[in-house]
Design a protein around this motif. Structure first.
Motif, short mmCIF file in Angstrom:
data_model
loop_
_atom_site.label_atom_id
_atom_site.label_comp_id
_atom_site.label_asym_id
_atom_site.label_seq_id
_atom_site.Cartn_x
_atom_site.Cartn_y
_atom_site.Cartn_z
N GLY A 138 -76.02 -63.06 50.14
CA GLY A 138 -75.15 -64.23 49.96
C GLY A 138 -73.97 -63.90 49.06
N PHE A 139 -74.25 -63.13 48.02
CA PHE A 139 -73.22 -62.76 47.06
C PHE A 139 -72.15 -61.88 47.73
CE2 PHE A 139 -71.85 -59.64 43.79
CZ PHE A 139 -71.19 -60.51 42.94
N ILE A 140 -72.61 -60.93 48.55
CA ILE A 140 -71.64 -60.05 49.24
C ILE A 140 -70.85 -60.84 50.28
CG2 ILE A 140 -71.47 -58.05 50.78
CD1 ILE A 140 -73.82 -56.89 49.01
N LYS A 141 -71.55 -61.74 50.99
CA LYS A 141 -70.85 -62.59 51.98
C LYS A 141 -69.78 -63.43 51.27
CE LYS A 141 -74.67 -63.17 55.24
NZ LYS A 141 -75.73 -64.09 55.66
N ALA A 142 -70.11 -63.95 50.10
CA ALA A 142 -69.14 -64.78 49.35
C ALA A 142 -67.92 -63.95 48.99
CB ALA A 142 -69.79 -65.35 48.09
N ASN A 143 -68.15 -62.73 48.51
CA ASN A 143 -67.02 -61.87 48.16
C ASN A 143 -66.12 -61.61 49.36
OD1 ASN A 143 -66.58 -60.64 45.38
ND2 ASN A 143 -68.82 -60.73 45.55
N LEU A 144 -66.75 -61.33 50.51
CA LEU A 144 -65.95 -61.06 51.71
C LEU A 144 -65.19 -62.32 52.13
CD1 LEU A 144 -68.50 -58.93 53.76
CD2 LEU A 144 -66.37 -58.14 52.71
N ALA A 145 -65.90 -63.46 52.13
CA ALA A 145 -65.26 -64.69 52.63
C ALA A 145 -64.10 -65.11 51.73
CB ALA A 145 -66.30 -65.80 52.72
N TYR A 146 -64.29 -65.04 50.41
CA TYR A 146 -63.21 -65.45 49.50
C TYR A 146 -62.06 -64.44 49.53
CZ TYR A 146 -65.47 -69.57 47.64
OH TYR A 146 -66.02 -70.83 47.51
N ALA A 147 -62.38 -63.17 49.68
CA ALA A 147 -61.30 -62.18 49.77
C ALA A 147 -60.48 -62.42 51.04
CB ALA A 147 -61.88 -60.77 49.75
N MET A 148 -61.17 -62.71 52.15
CA MET A 148 -60.46 -62.91 53.41
C MET A 148 -59.71 -64.24 53.45
SD MET A 148 -60.80 -60.15 55.08
CE MET A 148 -60.28 -60.50 56.75
N TRP A 149 -60.04 -65.13 52.52
CA TRP A 149 -59.34 -66.41 52.42
C TRP A 149 -57.96 -66.24 51.81
CZ3 TRP A 149 -61.16 -71.56 49.80
CH2 TRP A 149 -61.28 -72.55 50.79
N ASP A 150 -57.81 -65.15 51.07
CA ASP A 150 -56.55 -64.85 50.40
C ASP A 150 -55.68 -64.03 51.36
OD1 ASP A 150 -55.62 -63.76 47.16
OD2 ASP A 150 -54.70 -63.02 49.01
N ARG A 151 -54.54 -64.61 51.74
CA ARG A 151 -53.75 -64.02 52.80
C ARG A 151 -53.36 -62.56 52.51
NH1 ARG A 151 -49.06 -67.71 55.15
NH2 ARG A 151 -50.73 -69.21 55.11
N ASN A 152 -52.98 -62.29 51.25
CA ASN A 152 -52.57 -60.92 50.91
C ASN A 152 -53.72 -59.94 51.02
OD1 ASN A 152 -49.97 -61.73 50.39
ND2 ASN A 152 -50.47 -62.24 48.25
N MET A 153 -54.86 -60.37 50.47
CA MET A 153 -56.01 -59.47 50.51
C MET A 153 -56.50 -59.29 51.95
SD MET A 153 -58.74 -59.70 47.48
CE MET A 153 -58.07 -61.09 46.64
N ALA A 154 -56.44 -60.37 52.74
CA ALA A 154 -56.92 -60.28 54.12
C ALA A 154 -56.12 -59.23 54.89
CB ALA A 154 -56.81 -61.64 54.80
N ALA A 155 -54.82 -59.14 54.58
CA ALA A 155 -53.98 -58.19 55.32
C ALA A 155 -54.44 -56.76 55.10
CB ALA A 155 -52.52 -58.36 54.89
N SER A 156 -54.87 -56.44 53.88
CA SER A 156 -55.28 -55.05 53.67
C SER A 156 -56.77 -54.86 53.91
CB SER A 156 -54.89 -54.59 52.26
OG SER A 156 -55.75 -55.14 51.32
#
Ligand code: UTP
Length: 300
Positions: A265-283
């Motif tokens: 759950g913790f790793i999924k949260a990190n991925l989901a919140y990172a991908m929510w951020d447009r700049n981070m999602a791009a890289s």
């Protein structure tokens, strides 16, 4: 409901659990201070409560949790250095996380006797008023916070509110599950609750996802509550007793809850919140795709 229910001004955060599932990471660092992208887990939950209009934040802590108190305090030397260096953005980030003076209380649960016991430890600070309870393991991703939406239901119905979320039927045996009655004011009547129902016996596929609005009468029930499942004093047992004399309403959260108390759950949260951020999602996007492509199909 003919009269306006008493406002919910205080929120309780039980942070006294041992976090054994995250050892050795949680040997010296409380699990609530593990970071999801750039904020400790507890910060997401406090921000959600603040967005819902909460004015006082009550932390039920245990040994080795002092850093949580420090996190919600001024860091004078750091702020002085940032000011000298003209780091306004960093100062703004710190200011946004800081409660106002006098808005926090910390009490100790001396031994981890269960969630119900942790909540009972907050009785004197909460006093005779309804309160919000947010389990800090659970973080909710949505445009608007879960607690803020629950408050809307509460203002219509009063009583006790439990947030729920849909889960696959095959998964219901892992959770506390509610029985759904008639629809009421953006929510529904709860006609039953069961903790970890055996496979195939769940009354619904709505699990309790860690957000509650409770009436203060729960404290006197918890005071006399015998230990239940796992030898711990269980909140659900006390809620079932309270439900004999007070209404419980359910709210269905339609965003996503991440159980940061488990590694997945913790790793999924990190991925989901990172991908929510447009700049981070791009890289991150191409990197994730590459990792997925590298997974060989079973049997190859
Ligand atoms: P968990 O069931 O996740 O237990 O608690 P835990 O001890 O934190 O973690 P593990 O299972 O050992 O890895 C659910 C919530 O209730 C709080 C926890 O801090 C968490 O927010 N809790 C639990 C307490 O505050 N006190 C307790 O005695 C038990």
């Amino acid at each position: 409901m003919t009269h306006t229910p008493k406002p919910v001004r205080k929120a309780v955060f039980p942070v006294a659990g041992l976090g054994t599932r995250f050892l050795p990471a949680t040997k010296a660092v409380p699990k609530e201070m593990l970071t999801v992208v750039d904020k400790p887990v507890i910060q997401y939950v406090v921000d959600e409560a603040r967005e819902a209009g909460i004015e006082h934040f009550v932390f039920v802590t245990g040994r080795n949790k002092g850093v949580i108190e420090d996190h919600f305090d001024l860091q004078v030397e750091l702020e002085h250095t940032l000011r000298e260096r003209g780091k306004k953005d960093a100062l703004d980030v710190l200011a946004a996380a800081l409660p106002q003076p006098g808005q926090t209380s910390f009490t100790r649960q001396q031994a981890p006797l269960g969630l119900g016991h942790a909540v009972w430890c907050a009785r004197d600070i909460v006093g005779d008023e309804p309160f919000a309870l947010l389990l800090p393991d659970m973080i909710m991703q949505d445009e608007r916070g879960c607690m803020s939406r629950m408050m809307e239901v509460y203002r219509e119905t009063g009583g006790n509110i439990i947030s729920t979320e849909e889960v696959a039927w095959e998964e219901t045996h892992k959770y506390g599950v509610v029985e759904k009655g008639d629809a009421v004011a953006g929510g529904f009547k709860i006609t039953g609750m069961v903790e970890k129902p055996p496979q195939g016996s769940a009354p619904s596929n709505l699990f309790i996802n860690g957000r509650y609005i409770l009436q203060p009468e729960i404290f006197s029930i918890l005071e006399n509550q015998a230990s239940g499942a796992g030898g711990e004093i269980q909140l659900t047992d006390a809620m079932l007793t309270l439900a004999q004399s007070q209404d419980f309403h359910g709210f269905t959260f339609t965003g996503r809850t991440f159980d940061c108390g488990s590694k997945e759950g913790f790793i999924k949260a990190n991925l989901a919140y990172a991908m929510w951020d447009r700049n981070m999602a791009a890289s991150l996007g191409p990197e994730l795709r590459q990792l997925l492509d590298a997974i060989k199909p079973a049997g190859s």
